[in-house]
Design a protein around this motif. Sequence first.
Motif, PDB file in Angstrom:
ATOM      1  N   TYR A  87      36.446  31.694  18.879  1.00  0.00           N
ATOM      2  CA  TYR A  87      36.676  32.148  20.256  1.00  0.00           C
ATOM      3  C   TYR A  87      35.386  32.741  20.818  1.00  0.00           C
ATOM      4  O   TYR A  87      35.062  33.900  20.615  1.00  0.00           O
ATOM      5  CB  TYR A  87      37.807  33.170  20.359  1.00  0.00           C
ATOM      6  N   GLY A  88      34.636  31.880  21.502  1.00  0.00           N
ATOM      7  CA  GLY A  88      33.510  32.296  22.323  1.00  0.00           C
ATOM      8  C   GLY A  88      33.962  32.170  23.765  1.00  0.00           C
ATOM      9  O   GLY A  88      34.328  33.143  24.404  1.00  0.00           O
ATOM     10  N   SER A  89      33.980  30.925  24.250  1.00  0.00           N
ATOM     11  CA  SER A  89      34.616  30.595  25.531  1.00  0.00           C
ATOM     12  C   SER A  89      34.288  31.604  26.614  1.00  0.00           C
ATOM     13  O   SER A  89      35.176  32.228  27.210  1.00  0.00           O
ATOM     14  CB  SER A  89      36.141  30.502  25.353  1.00  0.00           C
ATOM     15  N   SER A  90      32.989  31.777  26.888  1.00  0.00           N
ATOM     16  CA  SER A  90      32.561  32.818  27.824  1.00  0.00           C
ATOM     17  C   SER A  90      33.170  32.651  29.207  1.00  0.00           C
ATOM     18  O   SER A  90      33.451  33.644  29.894  1.00  0.00           O
ATOM     19  CB  SER A  90      31.038  32.844  27.932  1.00  0.00           C
ATOM     20  N   GLY A  91      33.404  31.416  29.631  1.00  0.00           N
ATOM     21  CA  GLY A  91      34.001  31.191  30.940  1.00  0.00           C
ATOM     22  C   GLY A  91      35.388  31.781  31.072  1.00  0.00           C
ATOM     23  O   GLY A  91      35.826  32.142  32.167  1.00  0.00           O
ATOM     24  N   SER A  92      36.088  31.911  29.958  1.00  0.00           N
ATOM     25  CA  SER A  92      37.446  32.463  29.994  1.00  0.00           C
ATOM     26  C   SER A  92      37.457  33.986  30.027  1.00  0.00           C
ATOM     27  O   SER A  92      38.467  34.587  30.384  1.00  0.00           O
ATOM     28  CB  SER A  92      38.237  31.987  28.765  1.00  0.00           C
ATOM     29  N   ARG A  93      36.327  34.593  29.637  1.00  0.00           N
ATOM     30  CA  ARG A  93      36.350  36.048  29.468  1.00  0.00           C
ATOM     31  C   ARG A  93      35.281  36.799  30.257  1.00  0.00           C
ATOM     32  O   ARG A  93      35.312  38.034  30.292  1.00  0.00           O
ATOM     33  CB  ARG A  93      36.244  36.397  27.979  1.00  0.00           C
ATOM     34  N   ASN A  94      34.334  36.110  30.856  1.00  0.00           N
ATOM     35  CA  ASN A  94      33.307  36.806  31.635  1.00  0.00           C
ATOM     36  C   ASN A  94      33.943  37.640  32.740  1.00  0.00           C
ATOM     37  O   ASN A  94      34.936  37.238  33.358  1.00  0.00           O
ATOM     38  CB  ASN A  94      32.327  35.807  32.247  1.00  0.00           C
ATOM     39  N   ILE A  95      33.347  38.789  33.008  1.00  0.00           N
ATOM     40  CA  ILE A  95      33.898  39.728  33.979  1.00  0.00           C
ATOM     41  C   ILE A  95      33.298  39.477  35.355  1.00  0.00           C
ATOM     42  O   ILE A  95      32.079  39.347  35.507  1.00  0.00           O
ATOM     43  CB  ILE A  95      33.573  41.182  33.570  1.00  0.00           C
ATOM     44  N   ASP A  96      34.150  39.408  36.361  1.00  0.00           N
ATOM     45  CA  ASP A  96      33.673  39.336  37.742  1.00  0.00           C
ATOM     46  C   ASP A  96      33.059  40.672  38.146  1.00  0.00           C
ATOM     47  O   ASP A  96      33.431  41.733  37.630  1.00  0.00           O
ATOM     48  CB  ASP A  96      34.828  38.996  38.689  1.00  0.00           C
ATOM     49  N   GLU A 139      24.479  33.868  28.781  1.00  0.00           N
ATOM     50  CA  GLU A 139      25.685  33.068  28.965  1.00  0.00           C
ATOM     51  C   GLU A 139      26.941  33.891  29.190  1.00  0.00           C
ATOM     52  O   GLU A 139      27.942  33.362  29.688  1.00  0.00           O
ATOM     53  CB  GLU A 139      25.887  32.162  27.742  1.00  0.00           C
ATOM     54  N   GLY A 140      26.922  35.162  28.793  1.00  0.00           N
ATOM     55  CA  GLY A 140      28.135  35.966  28.897  1.00  0.00           C
ATOM     56  C   GLY A 140      27.820  37.402  29.249  1.00  0.00           C
ATOM     57  O   GLY A 140      26.687  37.851  29.140  1.00  0.00           O
ATOM     58  N   ASN A 141      28.847  38.142  29.649  1.00  0.00           N
ATOM     59  CA  ASN A 141      28.623  39.539  30.013  1.00  0.00           C
ATOM     60  C   ASN A 141      29.600  40.501  29.346  1.00  0.00           C
ATOM     61  O   ASN A 141      29.719  41.654  29.754  1.00  0.00           O
ATOM     62  CB  ASN A 141      28.642  39.719  31.543  1.00  0.00           C
ATOM     63  N   ILE A 142      30.277  40.015  28.296  1.00  0.00           N
ATOM     64  CA  ILE A 142      31.146  40.902  27.521  1.00  0.00           C
ATOM     65  C   ILE A 142      31.237  40.359  26.095  1.00  0.00           C
ATOM     66  O   ILE A 142      31.264  39.143  25.893  1.00  0.00           O
ATOM     67  CB  ILE A 142      32.545  41.024  28.172  1.00  0.00           C
ATOM     68  N   ILE A 143      31.253  41.258  25.119  1.00  0.00           N
ATOM     69  CA  ILE A 143      31.187  40.933  23.684  1.00  0.00           C
ATOM     70  C   ILE A 143      29.942  40.086  23.429  1.00  0.00           C
ATOM     71  O   ILE A 143      29.998  38.878  23.218  1.00  0.00           O
ATOM     72  CB  ILE A 143      32.464  40.224  23.174  1.00  0.00           C
TER      73      ILE A 143
END
Length: 255
Positions: free
Chosen positions: A98-107, A146-150
């Motif tokens: 479970y990476g899937s940054s698009g599912s978990r990135n914060i607006d 690529e991501g902004n959380i975890i």
Amino acid sequence: MRFGICTSLDNINLLLEAGYDYIELGVRAALMPEAAETEFQKIKERVANASIKPEAFAGFIPRDLRVVGETVDFPRLSRCVETACRRASEIGGEIIVYGSSGSRNIDEGYSEELALTQIADFLDMAADHAEAHGITIVVEPICKREGNIIRTVADGLAMAKRVNRKGIKALADLYHVWQEDEPMQNIVDAAGWLKHVHIAEPVKRAYPGNDDFDFTDFFSALQKAGYDGRVSCECKFDNFEKDIKTALKTLKNYV
């Protein structure tokens, strides 16, 4: 340690010939969680005829199926996770990343604390399905590019500990570790929770052996953590058939 490549099922025989232990496939392409069983049956038949198995899967949750935010469709998430875990188990899978940054990135403006709670709730639900089918879901940190959380192994470990379920563990990916300038000690600190590894030459995200990058510190940290599991090359290749042999030879020099 056991070595694999993140690639498509079309390359499974090349991996076998090169001496790899397993292949890591994409959830969407191989498990097709929202496709009919008749479609998945085609994958099952291809895997049944292969001498190595898809022991791990990545690309878990699609971008349009949000885990964080105001539009979380929990019933759809649950259906997708259950189907993915069941189908993975049917064809030899043990790990789903479970990476899937698009599912978990914060607006912008959204609460990070609330987002972390939503991710924990998602993983707790996912653990129900994973544990029922003998699957372990590993939390992949995604670097700030690529991501902004975890974003770090330490973050992933904290989330796994927060959920505290048998089916939820941590992942270390050298590319993301390098991009975050994360201390290798964080990998050592994940001992007992670390259940999967991704690797690449982290400057260019190329295959191991692409240049003279020294992986000693990374493998030393893994060994200090007592890690002796799967290591998947998640990287770019110039000449796939040739480069996977170089990558495997390079990695075996460190173990």
